[in-house]
Design a protein around this motif. Structure first.
Motif, short mmCIF file in Angstrom:
data_model
loop_
_atom_site.label_atom_id
_atom_site.label_comp_id
_atom_site.label_asym_id
_atom_site.label_seq_id
_atom_site.Cartn_x
_atom_site.Cartn_y
_atom_site.Cartn_z
N TYR A 286 18.86 52.95 -37.36
CA TYR A 286 19.71 53.63 -38.34
C TYR A 286 20.24 54.96 -37.79
N GLN A 287 19.35 55.74 -37.18
CA GLN A 287 19.76 57.04 -36.65
C GLN A 287 20.78 56.89 -35.53
N THR A 288 20.58 55.88 -34.66
CA THR A 288 21.52 55.65 -33.56
C THR A 288 22.89 55.25 -34.10
N ILE A 289 22.91 54.34 -35.08
CA ILE A 289 24.18 53.89 -35.67
C ILE A 289 24.91 55.07 -36.31
N ARG A 290 24.16 55.89 -37.02
CA ARG A 290 24.76 57.06 -37.67
C ARG A 290 25.38 58.00 -36.64
N SER A 291 24.65 58.24 -35.54
CA SER A 291 25.13 59.14 -34.49
C SER A 291 26.34 58.57 -33.77
N TYR A 292 26.29 57.27 -33.44
CA TYR A 292 27.39 56.65 -32.71
C TYR A 292 28.66 56.57 -33.55
N LEU A 293 28.50 56.29 -34.84
CA LEU A 293 29.66 56.24 -35.73
C LEU A 293 30.29 57.62 -35.88
N TYR A 294 29.44 58.63 -35.99
CA TYR A 294 29.94 60.00 -36.10
C TYR A 294 30.79 60.34 -34.87
N THR A 295 30.28 60.01 -33.68
CA THR A 295 30.99 60.34 -32.45
C THR A 295 32.31 59.58 -32.35
N ALA A 296 32.29 58.28 -32.64
CA ALA A 296 33.52 57.48 -32.56
C ALA A 296 34.55 57.98 -33.56
N ARG A 297 34.09 58.32 -34.76
CA ARG A 297 35.00 58.83 -35.79
C ARG A 297 35.59 60.18 -35.36
N HIS A 298 34.73 61.01 -34.76
CA HIS A 298 35.18 62.32 -34.30
C HIS A 298 36.25 62.17 -33.22
N PHE A 299 36.00 61.29 -32.26
CA PHE A 299 36.97 61.06 -31.19
C PHE A 299 38.30 60.56 -31.75
N LEU A 300 38.24 59.58 -32.65
CA LEU A 300 39.46 58.98 -33.19
C LEU A 300 40.23 59.93 -34.10
N SER A 301 39.54 60.94 -34.61
CA SER A 301 40.23 61.93 -35.44
C SER A 301 40.96 62.97 -34.57
N LEU A 302 40.60 63.03 -33.28
CA LEU A 302 41.19 64.02 -32.38
C LEU A 302 42.28 63.44 -31.47
N TYR A 303 42.12 62.16 -31.10
CA TYR A 303 43.02 61.57 -30.11
C TYR A 303 43.68 60.31 -30.68
N PRO A 304 44.95 60.12 -30.39
CA PRO A 304 45.70 59.00 -30.97
C PRO A 304 45.33 57.64 -30.40
N GLY A 305 44.80 57.62 -29.18
CA GLY A 305 44.48 56.33 -28.57
C GLY A 305 43.23 56.39 -27.73
N VAL A 306 42.58 55.24 -27.57
CA VAL A 306 41.37 55.17 -26.75
C VAL A 306 41.80 54.88 -25.31
N THR A 307 42.06 55.92 -24.57
CA THR A 307 42.45 55.79 -23.17
C THR A 307 41.48 56.57 -22.30
#
Length: 284
Positions: free
Chosen positions: A33-54
């Motif tokens: 649970y803790q890993t999923i929460r942390s990984y989702l936070y990071t992915a969401r943070h990245f996608l909120s800052l950058y328009p594409g996954v490059t």
């Protein structure tokens, strides 16, 4: 640094669906649970800052993390993004971790004297749940997340198997003296199955519950709170083990380290031990 709320409302519906699929993928791959929460936070943070996954955007994100956080936190975020890349089937976009300089000494290791004193106080005050939690961590070297997986049935058998990535099995052995006293406690509690560590409501204890209680006990018994935390007992186990048996490869297997280099830190003395030794040697 406290986590701030992310602008999830700015994410497109497609991106939110992608994150939802990522969460389901993490669950299927057995992440905690803790890993999923942390990984989702990071992915969401990245996608909120950058328009594409490059790859270029990933490198920019890495630079931003290095500017803002300590190396351990940077590597946690990079690990999360690399997992996201695996989910997206973009393995060539993986980002290298930042290099950590290992300190030539151990920090925040509880001394044998303080460990014995803590056990004595917990036993005296009838805090048997935490007495056995502390004792098992110090006698097996398990991580707190692993401690909470122990069941009564495992203690009866005297061992527990942990499964990690790649279907690897790591066996945890409970020393006979720990097993015998723990079984007497369970017998008095009339418990023959289920989670070993329960809170006062009869529910499994959480990691935060144990961490918080250890802080309370440290203050109550006039111990240094910086050395009364779950990982301190894992450190104590490793130090005592290497003193009794110089097989570092065996210790690495017992601790579940992926690399023996991680285990080598336990060959070092604590900073307090180094200072005491220094004071004994240097008399000029």
């Amino acid at each position: 640094m406290r986590k701030t709320a992310l602008p999830t409302d700015r994410l497109s519906e497609t991106t939110r669906q992608k994150l939802s699929r990522f969460e389901a993928w993490l669950l299927r791959n057995g992440k905690s649970y803790q890993t999923i929460r942390s990984y989702l936070y990071t992915a969401r943070h990245f996608l909120s800052l950058y328009p594409g996954v490059t790859h270029d955007n990933l490198m920019l994100y890495k630079c931003d993390l290095i500017d803002r956080y300590k190396p351990n936190t940077v590597n946690l975020r990079i690990r999360a993004m690399n997992c996201f890349m695996e989910f997206l089937e973009l393995p060539d976009s993986r980002v290298l971790m930042v290099r950590l300089q290992q300190k030539p000494f151990l920090e925040n290791v509880i001394s044998q004297a303080d460990y014995e004193y803590l056990k004595k106080c917990l036993l005296r005050d009838g805090k048997l749940t935490y007495y056995f939690a502390v004792r098992i961590m110090a006698a097996t070297g398990v991580r707190i997340s692993e401690l909470l997986q122990i069941r009564v049935e495992d203690m009866i058998r005297g061992q527990m198997d942990l499964y990690s990535k790649g279907d690897k099995i790591r066996r945890i052995y409970f020393p006979q003296n720990v097993q015998e006293t723990c079984l007497l406690w369970l017998q008095n509690e009339k418990r023959t199955s289920g989670s070993l560590f329960l809170n006062r409501f009869g529910n499994p204890i959480t990691t935060n519950g144990i961490r918080d209680q250890l802080k309370v006990f440290a203050l109550r018994y006039n111990l240094d709170p910086s050395v009364v935390h779950p990982h301190a007992f894992r450190h104590l186990f490793a130090k005592k083990f290497i003193e009794q048996c110089d097989d570092i490869a065996l210790l690495s297997d017992i601790l579940g380290h992926e690399s023996i280099e991680t285990t080598r830190i336990y060959l070092h003395k604590s900073s307090t031990e180094q200072q005491d030794l220094f004071n004994q040697i240097v008399n000029w």
